[in-house]
Write an enzyme that holds these catalytic residues in place. Structure first.
Site, PDB file in Angstrom:
ATOM      1  N   HIS A 100       0.897  -1.158   0.000  1.00  0.00           N
ATOM      2  CA  HIS A 100       0.000   0.000   0.000  1.00  0.00           C
ATOM      3  C   HIS A 100       0.929   1.200   0.000  1.00  0.00           C
ATOM      4  O   HIS A 100       1.931   1.210   0.727  1.00  0.00           O
ATOM      5  CB  HIS A 100      -0.815   0.108   1.290  1.00  0.00           C
ATOM      6  CG  HIS A 100      -1.789  -0.982   1.528  1.00  0.00           C
ATOM      7  ND1 HIS A 100      -1.487  -2.087   2.260  1.00  0.00           N
ATOM      8  CD2 HIS A 100      -3.086  -1.112   1.154  1.00  0.00           C
ATOM      9  CE1 HIS A 100      -2.563  -2.857   2.329  1.00  0.00           C
ATOM     10  NE2 HIS A 100      -3.544  -2.285   1.669  1.00  0.00           N
ATOM     11  N   ASP A 103       2.108   2.442   3.379  1.00  0.00           N
ATOM     12  CA  ASP A 103       2.975   1.547   4.153  1.00  0.00           C
ATOM     13  C   ASP A 103       4.417   1.651   3.677  1.00  0.00           C
ATOM     14  O   ASP A 103       5.351   1.396   4.436  1.00  0.00           O
ATOM     15  CB  ASP A 103       2.487   0.100   4.065  1.00  0.00           C
ATOM     16  CG  ASP A 103       1.134  -0.061   4.729  1.00  0.00           C
ATOM     17  OD1 ASP A 103       0.884   0.610   5.745  1.00  0.00           O
ATOM     18  OD2 ASP A 103       0.316  -0.834   4.222  1.00  0.00           O
TER      19      ASP A 103
END
Ligand code: XLS
Ligand code: NI
Ligand code: NI
Length: 440
Positions: A100, A103
């Site tokens: 993601h 992240d």
């Protein structure tokens, strides 16, 4: 270069009789099977969010595992995470990863700054990929964490939130393309509702489709030729998620004309939350031509939420790989471990034990699925069960040569149906699976 797991060497295949906890018993990455190495049949991927960021925090307590990678500064930590992740992948012979955007690199003061800092990490990933040969399986944008997405992203009642989500997806697609990823995932984190008393469902579904169409148009315009995936999940975080299961998503894709660009990313634990088996979801995707990729984990049958455990149930991995093989194997997709070690398994070694457990379970499932197919009894049984469609009236129906009038005439002449109704033989078939799997 700093070594993060200096007490752990490269994990080797030692075979089923090994008792070394830091060795593979079944996953033999370079063993050639049906013309290609096992690693290419399985296409394992590490998940950034669980492995590199998940510290065990839950709603009852703080983290138990240290995932700071020795850095307090967010930019330095983002780079350290890359180094540590590549070390894990190298030591475990994992060829792919998934991310993601947030992240990889957290949110900063504004979108412009977040984009710029994300780009630094993406450039570094590109360099590491070149050095090591590791690849990106898929990328995605985190559209469910920040408070702005509390009512959804594509389905938010606020058009400004929709615009923000579009902008964020745009840079996540840029990152995916730069890193050579062949998949881009939509998991509708908060795309759902809590109560219909405040929800215009028709508007929300139309908007979600528009966001997806725009993503496809943008990605294709910059040369992306990979797949888009929707990852169905019935509930959590919202009470009702729009992407409930594969069948629901298929209806949505077909309604909005998105079925050519989108396939499924099937997650095992999401299947069971929807009261389906993992195999059911894979089978629905396969027979409808939308099987894409897999988020591998397992749930706990006694709990009603996404526990995302590392998979160890070999019946499930076998029937999963059976579907994958019947679908012709992975193309752009792969097997991503959307899985995390339990909160109590907090040490660095636990990361390795978890992946070894999951990878061995899938390697064993792969070998067992091949055995089941080679054995042929299940396939033959299914084939014979539908034999009545090969000749006579069955063949006529399939060929479009029958209608209600001709079928009535046929049924009146034929009388009661007896000879083409046969036993389903479920118990026999289940015992055949055991017989093939557990040959001592
Ligand atoms: C959460 C989802 C998520 C997706 C990627 O339940 O599984 O992790 O895989 O956004
Ligand atoms: Ni997932
Ligand atoms: Ni999940």
């Amino acid at each position: 270069m700093k070594e993060y797991f200096s007490n752990i060497g490269k994990i080797k295949y030692e075979g089923k009789d090994s008792t070394n906890p830091l060795a593979f018993k079944y996953y033999d990455p370079d063993r050639i099977i049906d013309g290609k190495p096992m690693r290419e049949h399985l296409k394992f991927a590490l998940s950034w969010w669980h492995t590199m960021g998940g510290d065990g925090t839950d709603m009852f307590g703080c983290g138990t595992a240290d995932k700071t990678w020795g850095e307090t500064d967010p930019e330095a930590r983002a780079i350290a995470k890359v180094d540590a992740a590549f070390e894990i992948m190298d030591k475990l012979s994992i060829d792919y990863y998934c991310f993601h955007d947030r992240d990889l690199s957290p949110e900063y003061a504004n979108l412009g700054e977040s984009n710029a800092k994300l780009k630094v990490v993406v450039d570094y990933l590109e360099k590491k990929q070149k050095e090591t040969g590791k690849k990106l399986l898929w990328g995605t944008a985190k559209l469910f964490d920040h408070p702005r997405f509390m009512h959804g992203a594509g389905t938010s009642p606020s058009a400004d939130v929709f615009a923000y989500a579009a902008a964020q997806i745009k840079s996540a697609i840029d990152a995916t393309v730069q890193l050579g990823g062949k998949g881009y995932v939509f998991w509708g984190g908060r795309e759902g509702y809590e109560t219909l008393l405040n929800t215009d469902m028709g508007r929300e579904l139309d908007n979600m489709a528009t966001l997806m169409r725009m993503a496809v148009e943008y990605a294709r315009s910059i040369g992306y030729d990979g797949d888009f995936y929707i990852e169905p999940k019935p509930k959590e975080p919202t009470k009702h998620q729009y992407d409930f299961d594969t069948a629901t998503v298929l209806g949505f894709l077909r309604k909005y004309g998105l079925e050519k660009d989108f396939k499924m990313n099937i997650e095992a634990n999401h299947a069971t939350l929807a009261q389906h088996t993992f195999q059911h979801e894979l089978n629905v995707a396969r027979v409808n031509g939308v099987f894409g990729s897999i988020d591998a984990n397992q749930g706990d049958t006694l709990l009603g939420w996404d526990t995302d455990q590392f998979p160890t149930n070999v019946y499930d991995t076998t029937m999963c790989m059976y579907e994958v093989l019947k679908a012709g194997g992975f193309t752009n997709g792969g097997l991503n471990f959307d899985a995390k070690a339990r909160r109590g398994s907090f040490t660095a070694e636990d990361i390795f034990y978890s992946y070894i457990a999951g990878m061995d379970a899938f390697a064993l499932g792969f070998l067992a699925a091949r055995k089941l197919l080679a054995d042929g009894r299940i396939e033959k049984f299914i084939e014979e069960r539908y034999a009545s469609w090969k000749t006579g009236i069955g063949a006529d129906i399939i060929a479009g040569k029958a209608d209600f009038r001709s079928l009535e005439k046929y049924a009146l002449e034929k009388g009661e149906v007896v000879d083409s109704i046969t036993s389903g033989r479920q118990e026999l078939l289940e015992s055949i699976v055991n017989n093939v799997l557990f040959t001592l």
